[in-house]
Scaffold this motif. Sequence first.
Motif, PDB file in Angstrom:
ATOM      1  N   VAL A  70       0.834  -1.200   0.000  1.00 45.99           N
ATOM      2  CA  VAL A  70       0.000   0.000   0.000  1.00 45.99           C
ATOM      3  C   VAL A  70       0.871   1.252   0.000  1.00 45.99           C
ATOM      4  O   VAL A  70       0.560   2.253  -0.657  1.00 45.99           O
ATOM      5  N   ALA A  71       2.005   1.192   0.707  1.00 46.91           N
ATOM      6  CA  ALA A  71       2.846   2.378   0.882  1.00 46.91           C
ATOM      7  C   ALA A  71       3.759   2.665  -0.291  1.00 46.91           C
ATOM      8  O   ALA A  71       4.056   3.824  -0.590  1.00 46.91           O
ATOM      9  N   ASN A  72       4.251   1.630  -0.983  1.00 39.79           N
ATOM     10  CA  ASN A  72       5.327   1.843  -1.961  1.00 39.79           C
ATOM     11  C   ASN A  72       4.846   2.106  -3.379  1.00 39.79           C
ATOM     12  O   ASN A  72       5.643   2.130  -4.316  1.00 39.79           O
ATOM     13  N   GLY A  73       3.550   2.300  -3.567  1.00 38.18           N
ATOM     14  CA  GLY A  73       3.045   2.537  -4.914  1.00 38.18           C
ATOM     15  C   GLY A  73       2.307   1.359  -5.504  1.00 38.18           C
ATOM     16  O   GLY A  73       1.942   1.377  -6.672  1.00 38.18           O
ATOM     17  N   GLY A  74       2.089   0.302  -4.692  1.00 38.76           N
ATOM     18  CA  GLY A  74       1.242  -0.794  -5.156  1.00 38.76           C
ATOM     19  C   GLY A  74       1.936  -2.070  -5.548  1.00 38.76           C
ATOM     20  O   GLY A  74       1.342  -2.910  -6.229  1.00 38.76           O
ATOM     21  N   VAL A  79      -0.053  -4.943  -7.319  1.00 41.75           N
ATOM     22  CA  VAL A  79      -1.359  -5.334  -6.793  1.00 41.75           C
ATOM     23  C   VAL A  79      -2.351  -4.184  -6.830  1.00 41.75           C
ATOM     24  O   VAL A  79      -3.557  -4.393  -6.667  1.00 41.75           O
ATOM     25  N   MET A  80      -1.867  -2.961  -7.005  1.00 40.07           N
ATOM     26  CA  MET A  80      -2.738  -1.803  -7.176  1.00 40.07           C
ATOM     27  C   MET A  80      -1.950  -0.712  -7.882  1.00 40.07           C
ATOM     28  O   MET A  80      -0.710  -0.738  -7.914  1.00 40.07           O
ATOM     29  N   SER A  81      -2.657   0.243  -8.440  1.00 43.11           N
ATOM     30  CA  SER A  81      -1.999   1.313  -9.179  1.00 43.11           C
ATOM     31  C   SER A  81      -1.370   2.312  -8.214  1.00 43.11           C
ATOM     32  O   SER A  81      -1.709   2.365  -7.017  1.00 43.11           O
ATOM     33  N   GLU A  82      -0.462   3.119  -8.758  1.00 44.90           N
ATOM     34  CA  GLU A  82       0.164   4.157  -7.937  1.00 44.90           C
ATOM     35  C   GLU A  82      -0.863   5.182  -7.477  1.00 44.90           C
ATOM     36  O   GLU A  82      -0.757   5.730  -6.367  1.00 44.90           O
ATOM     37  N   ALA A  83      -1.847   5.450  -8.322  1.00 45.34           N
ATOM     38  CA  ALA A  83      -2.880   6.413  -7.942  1.00 45.34           C
ATOM     39  C   ALA A  83      -3.678   5.908  -6.742  1.00 45.34           C
ATOM     40  O   ALA A  83      -3.951   6.660  -5.793  1.00 45.34           O
ATOM     41  N   THR A  84      -4.059   4.633  -6.770  1.00 47.37           N
ATOM     42  CA  THR A  84      -4.786   4.049  -5.635  1.00 47.37           C
ATOM     43  C   THR A  84      -3.927   4.066  -4.379  1.00 47.37           C
ATOM     44  O   THR A  84      -4.396   4.377  -3.276  1.00 47.37           O
TER      45      THR A  84
END
Length: 593
Positions: free
Chosen positions: A443-447, A466-471
């Motif tokens: 969550v912290a490093n940009g996904g 696992v998730m986008s940088e925007a998220t």
Amino acid sequence: MTRIPLRPLARILQARAKGENPDAIERENLRLRHEAMRDRSRARAEGRLLVLGLAFVCAFVTVGARMGTMASSTPAEPRASARGAGIVAQRGDILDRDGRILATNMETYSLYAHPHQMIYPANAARELAKIFPELDAAKLEKRFTGNGKFYWIRRTMSPEQRQAVHDIGDPGLLFGPREMRLYPNGPIAAHILGGTSFGTEDVSYAEIKGTAGIEHSFDAELRDPANGGKPLQLSLDLTVQAALEQVLDGGMKLMHAKGASAILMDVHTGEIISMASLPDFDPNDRPHLPTSGHPDDSPLFDRSIQGIYELGSVFKIFTISQALELGLVSPDTMIDTRGPIRWGRFRINDDHPIGKEASVSEILIESSNIGTARIAQMIGAERQQQFLHKLGFFVPSPVELSEAAMTKPNWQTNWSDLTTMTVSYGHGMSISPLHLATAYAAVANGGRLLKPTLLKQTAPQEGERVMSEATSAIARQLLRKVVTEGTASFGEVPGYDVGGKTGSANKLRPTGGYYEDKTISTFASVFPIRDPKYTLIVMLDEPYTFIYGENRRTAGWTTVPVAAEIIRRIGPLLGLRPYVEPQRVADITLSSN
């Protein structure tokens, strides 16, 4: 070499002019050539004979000199120049990330007895019992006066103890050289290092084998003679580890907790900078495995890795992040928070109702179970499980410890709609604190989900997205608001911009159901939130503190203050410069006289 022709043209023409025989010139030149060849061969042979003669003379002189030296020396028995049955290859040291020793070897001695060689066995038994209080003088005397010819007394001993035994002066007490594993920092990082024991051994040799932790996981590498005793360098920082353990121990006692764990991880490399579990032990005197009771009653139990817990509301950020990633919500999307939510005989409630509806941001800040469950219903069971699979919540942690490989998360096999809702806020699925630290790092490093590691890294990991940088950026902002406006207000550390989420979950009973007065309280944090570098997970097992006339068990009252003090202590040790928000300079008005 210049060769003279046998029939030089000038002389042949001259001889013919005088009426002489030209063949005589050829015969004469041929004779001169053969004589020169014989002279050269003779000189070469004479040189070889001279060199050979000199070599024989030197050899005879050397042999004669050596014989004369041996004849005039004092006779003595030959001695082996190499050690006999000693340690052939030294076990490699274990170092922290800055090269400080965490585990090394120490030369020591074993103590054994040949009772048939003892002069005063009763006196030897009494004196040994004084030196080693754990020994029984009566039992020793019985063994020393029995029919046995060999008896182990101690596998290892300190130099002072060896000298004291030597002073007894009994010829039946004998010493054997050997090595033992030494942990100079005592219980610091005990669960990570693990411990060793003796394998194959005799009076003058003992094989050191890893039994737990890093010592067990890298046993073959540490013992391999081909490595030449090359040390193993870990990602741990000894100074940070010591500070974290000290604060965690104080917090555990202050909050009357049964146990505690903390994990500090670099969010870009996956390196575990510090990891602790309390209560701990001294690996120099590792206790025996328990034979009864619950595993976590033993100090050998590592709560950070072996502990599988329902961790509560720290899961909510994953639910909200997935909904943001899928485009189902935004931070300002309003969600129905009326309750309770009924599913059969089960009900989902909020401890503190927040109204008929609330934004996604408010749901996380106020830690609404109902709001999070509504968002999980929007996601659906299948997509929720896929996301949790990506976060690694269905497999053992891949960290380099054998204990981690044997510890698997636990979840509901029948993943119903109720499970989807309860898992969204951290109930119905049990994971370890290390699983949680790995997910919060993503969550912290940009996904990107990184592999947690205890080995020092030289470059950042890529990891699976696992998730986008925007998220990830939105999720970090929401975590920051939890500290500045929500349930983790005691987690604010000036200059370090802490963001995080609290989680409080009632402990599961071994027979089923939940305890009413026992909780697992967790605070999962990221700092500094404006430029994330570390994630810190702090968990207290069964904490409580008496405030405002009642016992408080939730993480906001118990775990968050402990985590804040840890960040306050280790921030400078990590080289993090506190960030001070620049203040606006007061307006200045110029006036002329």
